[in-house]
Design a protein around this motif. Structure first.
Motif, PDB file in Angstrom:
ATOM      1  N   ASN A 295     -61.577  27.757  -8.072  1.00 19.70           N
ATOM      2  CA  ASN A 295     -60.156  27.771  -7.938  1.00 19.70           C
ATOM      3  C   ASN A 295     -59.583  26.396  -8.669  1.00 19.70           C
ATOM      4  O   ASN A 295     -58.242  26.446  -8.995  1.00 19.70           O
ATOM      5  CB  ASN A 295     -60.033  27.695  -6.356  1.00 19.70           C
ATOM      6  N   ALA A 296     -60.340  25.299  -8.543  1.00 22.19           N
ATOM      7  CA  ALA A 296     -59.910  23.898  -8.848  1.00 22.19           C
ATOM      8  C   ALA A 296     -59.901  24.064 -10.444  1.00 22.19           C
ATOM      9  O   ALA A 296     -58.740  23.713 -11.079  1.00 22.19           O
ATOM     10  CB  ALA A 296     -61.006  22.850  -8.550  1.00 22.19           C
ATOM     11  N   TYR A 297     -60.650  24.836 -11.236  1.00 20.03           N
ATOM     12  CA  TYR A 297     -60.587  25.192 -12.662  1.00 20.03           C
ATOM     13  C   TYR A 297     -59.308  26.016 -12.871  1.00 20.03           C
ATOM     14  O   TYR A 297     -58.677  25.771 -13.891  1.00 20.03           O
ATOM     15  CB  TYR A 297     -61.931  25.644 -12.953  1.00 20.03           C
ATOM     16  N   ILE A 298     -59.017  27.086 -12.072  1.00 20.75           N
ATOM     17  CA  ILE A 298     -58.087  27.700 -12.264  1.00 20.75           C
ATOM     18  C   ILE A 298     -56.769  26.831 -12.120  1.00 20.75           C
ATOM     19  O   ILE A 298     -55.765  27.232 -13.271  1.00 20.75           O
ATOM     20  CB  ILE A 298     -58.023  29.072 -11.289  1.00 20.75           C
ATOM     21  N   VAL A 299     -56.448  26.239 -11.340  1.00 23.49           N
ATOM     22  CA  VAL A 299     -55.522  25.369 -10.909  1.00 23.49           C
ATOM     23  C   VAL A 299     -55.133  24.358 -12.313  1.00 23.49           C
ATOM     24  O   VAL A 299     -54.041  24.301 -12.605  1.00 23.49           O
ATOM     25  CB  VAL A 299     -55.550  24.457  -9.790  1.00 23.49           C
ATOM     26  N   GLN A 300     -56.051  24.005 -12.887  1.00 19.32           N
ATOM     27  CA  GLN A 300     -56.046  23.355 -14.215  1.00 19.32           C
ATOM     28  C   GLN A 300     -55.472  24.041 -15.430  1.00 19.32           C
ATOM     29  O   GLN A 300     -55.149  23.404 -16.150  1.00 19.32           O
ATOM     30  CB  GLN A 300     -57.307  22.502 -14.468  1.00 19.32           C
ATOM     31  N   HIS A 301     -55.709  25.385 -15.216  1.00 24.86           N
ATOM     32  CA  HIS A 301     -55.509  26.052 -16.609  1.00 24.86           C
ATOM     33  C   HIS A 301     -54.283  27.076 -16.254  1.00 24.86           C
ATOM     34  O   HIS A 301     -54.178  28.180 -17.255  1.00 24.86           O
ATOM     35  CB  HIS A 301     -56.752  26.674 -16.999  1.00 24.86           C
ATOM     36  N   ILE A 302     -53.465  27.056 -15.214  1.00 22.90           N
ATOM     37  CA  ILE A 302     -52.322  28.009 -15.392  1.00 22.90           C
ATOM     38  C   ILE A 302     -51.145  27.153 -14.967  1.00 22.90           C
ATOM     39  O   ILE A 302     -51.111  25.952 -15.208  1.00 22.90           O
ATOM     40  CB  ILE A 302     -52.401  28.702 -13.916  1.00 22.90           C
ATOM     41  N   ASP A 303     -49.846  27.730 -15.074  1.00 28.14           N
ATOM     42  CA  ASP A 303     -48.764  27.088 -15.085  1.00 28.14           C
ATOM     43  C   ASP A 303     -48.830  26.232 -13.784  1.00 28.14           C
ATOM     44  O   ASP A 303     -49.125  26.742 -12.737  1.00 28.14           O
ATOM     45  CB  ASP A 303     -47.403  28.240 -15.141  1.00 28.14           C
ATOM     46  N   PRO A 304     -48.196  25.092 -14.139  1.00 25.32           N
ATOM     47  CA  PRO A 304     -48.047  24.106 -12.939  1.00 25.32           C
ATOM     48  C   PRO A 304     -47.255  24.690 -11.857  1.00 25.32           C
ATOM     49  O   PRO A 304     -46.126  25.333 -11.760  1.00 25.32           O
ATOM     50  CB  PRO A 304     -47.483  22.656 -13.286  1.00 25.32           C
ATOM     51  N   GLU A 305     -47.294  24.106 -10.524  1.00 23.06           N
ATOM     52  CA  GLU A 305     -46.563  24.451  -9.439  1.00 23.06           C
ATOM     53  C   GLU A 305     -45.316  23.449  -9.452  1.00 23.06           C
ATOM     54  O   GLU A 305     -45.418  22.370  -9.740  1.00 23.06           O
ATOM     55  CB  GLU A 305     -47.206  24.054  -8.235  1.00 23.06           C
ATOM     56  N   ASP A 306     -44.057  23.971  -9.530  1.00 29.12           N
ATOM     57  CA  ASP A 306     -42.917  23.060  -9.640  1.00 29.12           C
ATOM     58  C   ASP A 306     -42.955  22.065  -8.402  1.00 29.12           C
ATOM     59  O   ASP A 306     -43.543  22.485  -7.386  1.00 29.12           O
ATOM     60  CB  ASP A 306     -41.784  23.809 -10.096  1.00 29.12           C
ATOM     61  N   ASP A 307     -41.854  21.184  -8.488  1.00 25.53           N
ATOM     62  CA  ASP A 307     -41.824  20.108  -7.465  1.00 25.53           C
ATOM     63  C   ASP A 307     -41.450  20.874  -6.183  1.00 25.53           C
ATOM     64  O   ASP A 307     -41.941  20.317  -5.094  1.00 25.53           O
ATOM     65  CB  ASP A 307     -40.856  18.953  -8.056  1.00 25.53           C
ATOM     66  N   TYR A 308     -40.410  21.535  -6.040  1.00 24.87           N
ATOM     67  CA  TYR A 308     -39.890  22.292  -5.072  1.00 24.87           C
ATOM     68  C   TYR A 308     -41.100  23.118  -4.354  1.00 24.87           C
ATOM     69  O   TYR A 308     -41.032  22.919  -2.885  1.00 24.87           O
ATOM     70  CB  TYR A 308     -38.838  23.307  -5.183  1.00 24.87           C
ATOM     71  N   LEU A 309     -41.706  23.868  -4.943  1.00 20.04           N
ATOM     72  CA  LEU A 309     -42.884  24.483  -4.466  1.00 20.04           C
ATOM     73  C   LEU A 309     -43.862  23.547  -3.821  1.00 20.04           C
ATOM     74  O   LEU A 309     -44.677  23.974  -2.624  1.00 20.04           O
ATOM     75  CB  LEU A 309     -43.450  25.653  -5.271  1.00 20.04           C
TER      76      LEU A 309
END
Length: 226
Positions: free
Chosen positions: A20-34
């Protein structure tokens, strides 16, 4: 380190699974509001993990972009994270009709929805979706089920009744943290509800279905017959 980098580090530190950590590094970022909504959800609510979060949120937006629904039904708003993500994928005059049965969540959730950049695409209602959604008189193109696991079958049948042929149901938590295959949870009512739901969907000839092993399990269900 910039703000985006700090958010990524915080997200990675909060995720135990290295995949999951690897996925987070390789997908669109979470915007500031979310990011702020997810953080506030975990600080101010008892079950903060119930919010969809970064990975599932990006998937929900992608699914909406792919399916291109006009009307989406959501059962289980919680803090509004998933509703906002789905609304981000809508085009034209599309709307998310989201229902939360727990009225204690309203004071937290409504401001986050109303202050979001997609607020005009979200209709937030406190109440029982199983009773209220059919009264809207709307045919839905997509439904996201994330409510009471003990009544998932009832919610599924309600969603099927208002879903167009060819529409999709996305059901969350259908692996229930692995409890569906753990005999230690044979007397847990929510686990039993999820197991019964999965069996019900498996036997339903009206739909095509697949379970994704994402977070607690995410079922994708396509209605092919009435």
């Amino acid at each position: 380190m910039n703000r985006h980098g700090e958010r990524q580090v915080a997200a990675l530190q909060s995720i135990e699974d290295p995949i999951n950590a690897y996925i987070v590094q390789h997908i669109d970022p979470e915007d500031d509001y979310l990011y702020r909504l997810y953080r506030a959800t975990n600080i101010h609510t008892i079950h903060g993990r119930m919010a969809s979060g970064h990975i599932q949120g990006r998937l929900l937006k992608m699914l909406v972009t792919m399916i291109r629904p006009r009307n989406i039904l959501e059962v289980g708003t919680f803090s509004g994270y998933s509703a906002i993500c789905m609304a981000e994928g809508l085009t034209g005059d599309g709307k998310v009709y989201t229902f939360e049965i727990n009225d204690e969540m309203e004071d937290f959730t409504r401001p986050w929805i109303e202050q979001s950049h997609v607020s005009e695409r979200i209709v937030f209602t406190i109440g029982d979706a199983n009773l209220l959604a059919p009264k809207l008189g709307i045919t839905f193109d997509m439904a996201f089920i994330d409510g009471d696991k003990r009544t998932y079958i009832e919610t599924y049948e309600m969603a099927m009744s208002v879903l167009r042929r060819g529409g999709y149901i996305v059901a969350d938590n259908t692996l229930w943290d692995g409890h569906v295959v753990d005999s230690a949870y044979d007397h847990d009512q929510q686990t039993l509800g999820i197991r019964a739901f999965n069996d019900h969907v498996m036997a339903d000839k009206r739909v095509e279905k697949v379970i994704l092993p994402l977070r607690d399990g995410l079922s994708l269900i396509r209605k092919i017959a009435e």
